[in-house]
Motif scaffolding. Structure first.
Motif, PDB file in Angstrom:
ATOM      1  N   ILE A  29     -56.865  -1.111  13.618  1.00 58.44           N
ATOM      2  CA  ILE A  29     -55.587  -1.589  14.154  1.00 58.44           C
ATOM      3  C   ILE A  29     -54.824  -2.264  13.011  1.00 58.44           C
ATOM      4  CG2 ILE A  29     -54.468  -3.124  15.815  1.00 58.44           C
ATOM      5  CD1 ILE A  29     -56.969  -2.857  17.559  1.00 58.44           C
ATOM      6  N   LYS A  30     -53.710  -1.691  12.635  1.00 58.65           N
ATOM      7  CA  LYS A  30     -52.920  -2.214  11.520  1.00 58.65           C
ATOM      8  C   LYS A  30     -51.936  -3.264  12.023  1.00 58.65           C
ATOM      9  CE  LYS A  30     -53.158   2.112   8.918  1.00 58.65           C
ATOM     10  NZ  LYS A  30     -52.390   3.177   8.239  1.00 58.65           N
ATOM     11  N   LEU A  31     -51.980  -4.425  11.432  1.00 58.79           N
ATOM     12  CA  LEU A  31     -51.040  -5.496  11.764  1.00 58.79           C
ATOM     13  C   LEU A  31     -49.860  -5.389  10.807  1.00 58.79           C
ATOM     14  CD1 LEU A  31     -53.597  -8.392  12.274  1.00 58.79           C
ATOM     15  CD2 LEU A  31     -52.705  -6.773  13.956  1.00 58.79           C
ATOM     16  N   GLU A  32     -48.855  -4.633  11.189  1.00 55.75           N
ATOM     17  CA  GLU A  32     -47.777  -4.290  10.277  1.00 55.75           C
ATOM     18  C   GLU A  32     -46.466  -5.021  10.550  1.00 55.75           C
ATOM     19  OE1 GLU A  32     -48.612   0.228   8.913  1.00 55.75           O
ATOM     20  OE2 GLU A  32     -48.106  -0.001  11.039  1.00 55.75           O
ATOM     21  N   GLN A  33     -46.324  -5.650  11.715  1.00 52.91           N
ATOM     22  CA  GLN A  33     -45.071  -6.347  11.973  1.00 52.91           C
ATOM     23  C   GLN A  33     -45.054  -7.680  11.231  1.00 52.91           C
ATOM     24  OE1 GLN A  33     -44.051  -7.049  16.084  1.00 52.91           O
ATOM     25  NE2 GLN A  33     -41.986  -7.762  15.571  1.00 52.91           N
ATOM     26  N   ASN A  34     -43.952  -7.919  10.539  1.00 48.66           N
ATOM     27  CA  ASN A  34     -43.788  -9.130   9.754  1.00 48.66           C
ATOM     28  C   ASN A  34     -42.712  -9.995  10.422  1.00 48.66           C
ATOM     29  OD1 ASN A  34     -42.185 -10.673   7.531  1.00 48.66           O
ATOM     30  ND2 ASN A  34     -44.154 -10.236   6.563  1.00 48.66           N
ATOM     31  N   TYR A  35     -42.996 -11.271  10.569  1.00 47.42           N
ATOM     32  CA  TYR A  35     -42.056 -12.157  11.258  1.00 47.42           C
ATOM     33  C   TYR A  35     -41.337 -13.095  10.281  1.00 47.42           C
ATOM     34  CZ  TYR A  35     -44.777 -10.596  15.257  1.00 47.42           C
ATOM     35  OH  TYR A  35     -45.392  -9.809  16.210  1.00 47.42           O
ATOM     36  N   ARG A  36     -41.517 -12.853   8.997  1.00 45.24           N
ATOM     37  CA  ARG A  36     -40.983 -13.768   7.995  1.00 45.24           C
ATOM     38  C   ARG A  36     -39.791 -13.185   7.241  1.00 45.24           C
ATOM     39  NH1 ARG A  36     -45.519 -15.009   5.234  1.00 45.24           N
ATOM     40  NH2 ARG A  36     -45.482 -13.048   4.126  1.00 45.24           N
ATOM     41  N   SER A  37     -39.965 -12.013   6.636  1.00 44.86           N
ATOM     42  CA  SER A  37     -38.992 -11.478   5.686  1.00 44.86           C
ATOM     43  C   SER A  37     -38.069 -10.445   6.305  1.00 44.86           C
ATOM     44  CB  SER A  37     -39.733 -10.847   4.495  1.00 44.86           C
ATOM     45  OG  SER A  37     -40.646 -11.759   3.918  1.00 44.86           O
ATOM     46  N   SER A  38     -36.929 -10.246   5.639  1.00 45.94           N
ATOM     47  CA  SER A  38     -35.997  -9.196   6.048  1.00 45.94           C
ATOM     48  C   SER A  38     -36.567  -7.832   5.646  1.00 45.94           C
ATOM     49  CB  SER A  38     -34.635  -9.411   5.388  1.00 45.94           C
ATOM     50  OG  SER A  38     -34.729  -9.244   3.987  1.00 45.94           O
ATOM     51  N   GLN A  39     -36.006  -6.757   6.225  1.00 45.57           N
ATOM     52  CA  GLN A  39     -36.561  -5.423   5.984  1.00 45.57           C
ATOM     53  C   GLN A  39     -36.404  -4.976   4.533  1.00 45.57           C
ATOM     54  OE1 GLN A  39     -38.316  -3.660   8.515  1.00 45.57           O
ATOM     55  NE2 GLN A  39     -39.013  -2.697   6.610  1.00 45.57           N
ATOM     56  N   ASN A  40     -35.304  -5.318   3.882  1.00 45.29           N
ATOM     57  CA  ASN A  40     -35.127  -4.929   2.482  1.00 45.29           C
ATOM     58  C   ASN A  40     -36.222  -5.539   1.601  1.00 45.29           C
ATOM     59  OD1 ASN A  40     -32.925  -3.240   2.724  1.00 45.29           O
ATOM     60  ND2 ASN A  40     -31.415  -4.866   2.388  1.00 45.29           N
ATOM     61  N   ILE A  41     -36.567  -6.782   1.862  1.00 45.06           N
ATOM     62  CA  ILE A  41     -37.627  -7.431   1.094  1.00 45.06           C
ATOM     63  C   ILE A  41     -38.964  -6.754   1.372  1.00 45.06           C
ATOM     64  CG2 ILE A  41     -38.953  -9.577   0.874  1.00 45.06           C
ATOM     65  CD1 ILE A  41     -36.300 -11.082   1.323  1.00 45.06           C
ATOM     66  N   LEU A  42     -39.217  -6.430   2.627  1.00 48.81           N
ATOM     67  CA  LEU A  42     -40.476  -5.753   2.983  1.00 48.81           C
ATOM     68  C   LEU A  42     -40.534  -4.358   2.385  1.00 48.81           C
ATOM     69  CD1 LEU A  42     -40.855  -6.798   6.729  1.00 48.81           C
ATOM     70  CD2 LEU A  42     -41.913  -7.838   4.711  1.00 48.81           C
ATOM     71  N   ASP A  43     -39.416  -3.643   2.397  1.00 47.81           N
ATOM     72  CA  ASP A  43     -39.393  -2.297   1.817  1.00 47.81           C
ATOM     73  C   ASP A  43     -39.704  -2.344   0.322  1.00 47.81           C
ATOM     74  OD1 ASP A  43     -38.809  -1.189   4.250  1.00 47.81           O
ATOM     75  OD2 ASP A  43     -36.662  -0.914   3.864  1.00 47.81           O
ATOM     76  N   ALA A  44     -39.198  -3.364  -0.361  1.00 52.20           N
ATOM     77  CA  ALA A  44     -39.485  -3.514  -1.794  1.00 52.20           C
ATOM     78  C   ALA A  44     -40.970  -3.778  -2.011  1.00 52.20           C
ATOM     79  CB  ALA A  44     -38.653  -4.651  -2.376  1.00 52.20           C
ATOM     80  N   ALA A  45     -41.545  -4.666  -1.198  1.00 51.68           N
ATOM     81  CA  ALA A  45     -42.972  -4.975  -1.323  1.00 51.68           C
ATOM     82  C   ALA A  45     -43.823  -3.750  -1.001  1.00 51.68           C
ATOM     83  CB  ALA A  45     -43.334  -6.137  -0.400  1.00 51.68           C
ATOM     84  N   ASN A  46     -43.429  -3.013   0.042  1.00 53.05           N
ATOM     85  CA  ASN A  46     -44.164  -1.791   0.411  1.00 53.05           C
ATOM     86  C   ASN A  46     -44.145  -0.776  -0.727  1.00 53.05           C
ATOM     87  OD1 ASN A  46     -44.809  -2.712   3.000  1.00 53.05           O
ATOM     88  ND2 ASN A  46     -42.955  -1.863   3.905  1.00 53.05           N
TER      89      ASN A  46
END
Length: 466
Positions: free
Chosen positions: A5-22
């Motif tokens: 089970i992947k815990l992929e929802q992030n409640y902290r950062s905006s999507q652009n920041i998450l896309d960069a990290a990904n």
């Protein structure tokens, strides 16, 4: 029958920041595939800033934070500066202090508060003024010279009885019977101080003088004797102090040891607020794990620094560095600024570098590119020609390009005047000491005590009140 089970929802950062990290972490092969997402929207693009020199990077960060605080966009405590190594904090601390911005270092000690830096500064202070008993006691047996507490206590009693500085007694131990036995060791120490004074009197440059000091004092040998991670870090800090000396030498009209120590005293006098106060947070990327901030500045994103030189060419080490980059990026909630300097002085050496390879792994559409923090058009980039990027023979002070604009009128201040500082609050001027075209102010603030400030630096944040 196991399920993943992947815990992929992030409640902290905006999507652009998450896309960069990904995008960055996707280049690691030794990991379970996972793509973070959020329902908080795309948010701002990542800001990328490139500078010619590291001090420009530091001054930009201070200026940007000050602007956010002044406009109400963010409080100081909403901003965090993350770096790969503790030695990088030196330049950032200078810039924040010059701009009157309170800060605190998490998971580490302020640069000038580190024991090894205090030790080397104590050597410099005693060489400049042997009557400095406080700093003399710190270094007389550091590194160990066989001068125990009993010997030092005896010398102190003799000095007190004759109302002389401690140095006057230990430099003439033959005149005191109780010091007959340790006389040789005492003379060896005072001989070191005298020899270092002679080097300066004979015209040796401060940077070469400092190199001689760390060797002749035995401090480097002491740290190298035990090859531990702690000693390696302490040695890096000893070398990083040379960066401060080099910057001072390159930009002072008449560099002297006394002048450097006066400058350090000004910086170290502007202390941070208490931990509970509104203050910028500074820490290494490692120390930032588990924390989050609305505004994050990732500094020193350069190959050789991050990723470190040891990781380049080592696949396993590179994956660890990339994981750290992933952590650093995802500390930002709303706004992320990544910066790189073409030239950086660290550990007393200036080196040129290329942007971190991790930056190339972030998709172009996620990045907002802008140039460095440019000085006003009527000023030159310190040490460089505007038309061709060649070193110039004469260098102004590195932060002079970021002095208050010409339209900021310097207040006419005298002893007893009441003032208001945008960071320190209300205060009363105790003394005004003219220094060339500037003045050193000593101000007693209502809430944080007495501070020393340079008038030109403080003018943009200081006003006279009735």
């Amino acid at each position: 029958g196991a399920r993943v089970i992947k815990l992929e929802q992030n409640y902290r950062s905006s999507q652009n920041i998450l896309d960069a990290a990904n995008a960055v972490i996707r280049n690691n092969v030794g990991r379970k595939d996972k793509a973070l997402w959020t329902d908080q929207g795309a948010g701002n693009r990542i800001h990328f800033r490139q500078f010619d020199m590291a001090y420009e990077e530091a001054e930009f960060i201070a200026s940007d934070i000050k602007k956010k605080q002044r406009t109400g966009e963010a409080a100081f405590q909403d901003c965090a500066v993350l770096y790969r190594t503790n030695a990088q904090s030196n330049a950032i601390e200078y810039a924040l202090k010059r701009n009157g911005i309170p800060y605190r270092v998490i998971g580490g000690t302020r640069f000038f508060d580190r024991a090894e830096v205090k030790d080397m500064l104590s050597y410099l202070c005693v060489i400049n003024n042997p009557a400095d008993d406080l700093r003399l006691r710190r270094i007389i047996n550091n590194p160990p010279r066989g001068l125990g507490a009993k010997t030092i206590e005896t010398a102190e009693r003799l000095a007190e009885a004759e109302q002389k500085p401690l140095y006057a007694v230990i430099s003439d131990p033959g005149s005191y019977a109780p010091l007959e036995k340790p006389a040789g060791k005492l003379m060896q120490f005072t001989g070191l101080i005298a020899a270092m004074q002679a080097l300066l009197e004979n015209g040796m440059s401060l940077t070469e003088f400092y190199d001689e000091l760390v060797i002749r004092s035995g401090y480097v040998d002491m740290l190298n004797a035990k090859q531990t991670e702690e000693n390696r870090t302490r040695l890096e800090n000893v070398n990083e102090l040379k960066s401060s000396i080099s910057t001072y030498v390159e930009n002072a009209e008449n560099p002297t040891l006394a002048g450097f120590l006066e400058e350090v005293a000004l910086y170290t006098d502007i202390e941070a607020y208490n931990a509970g106060d509104d203050a910028v947070v500074m820490m290494t990327m490692h120390a930032a794990k588990g924390l989050e901030f609305p505004n994050v500045f990732l500094v020193g994103m350069e190959d050789g620094l991050f990723p470190g030189m040891r990781a380049i060419g080592d696949a396993e080490e590179m994956e660890e560095e990339r994981r750290l980059c992933y952590v650093a990026i995802t500390r930002a909630k709303q706004e992320l600024t990544i910066s790189h300097a073409r030239q950086r002085m660290i550990y007393g050496k200036t080196s040129s570098s290329l942007p971190s390879r991790f930056l190339k792994e972030i998709p172009e559409e996620l990045i907002n590119h802008r140039g460095g923090f440019q000085p006003r058009s009527d000023r030159q980039v310190p040490g460089y020609s505007q038309s061709v990027r060649r070193p110039m023979p004469k260098k102004p002070h590195p932060l002079s390009s970021y002095a208050p604009p010409a339209e900021v009128k310097l207040p006419d201040l005298n002893q007893g005047d009441m003032v208001m500082h945008s960071a320190f609050g209300r205060g009363m001027v105790l003394t005004v000491m003219k220094m060339g075209g500037d003045a050193l102010l000593e101000i007693a603030f209502d809430n944080i005590g007495t501070k020393k400030l340079m008038l030109k630096t403080a003018a943009a944040y200081l006003k006279k009140i009735s």
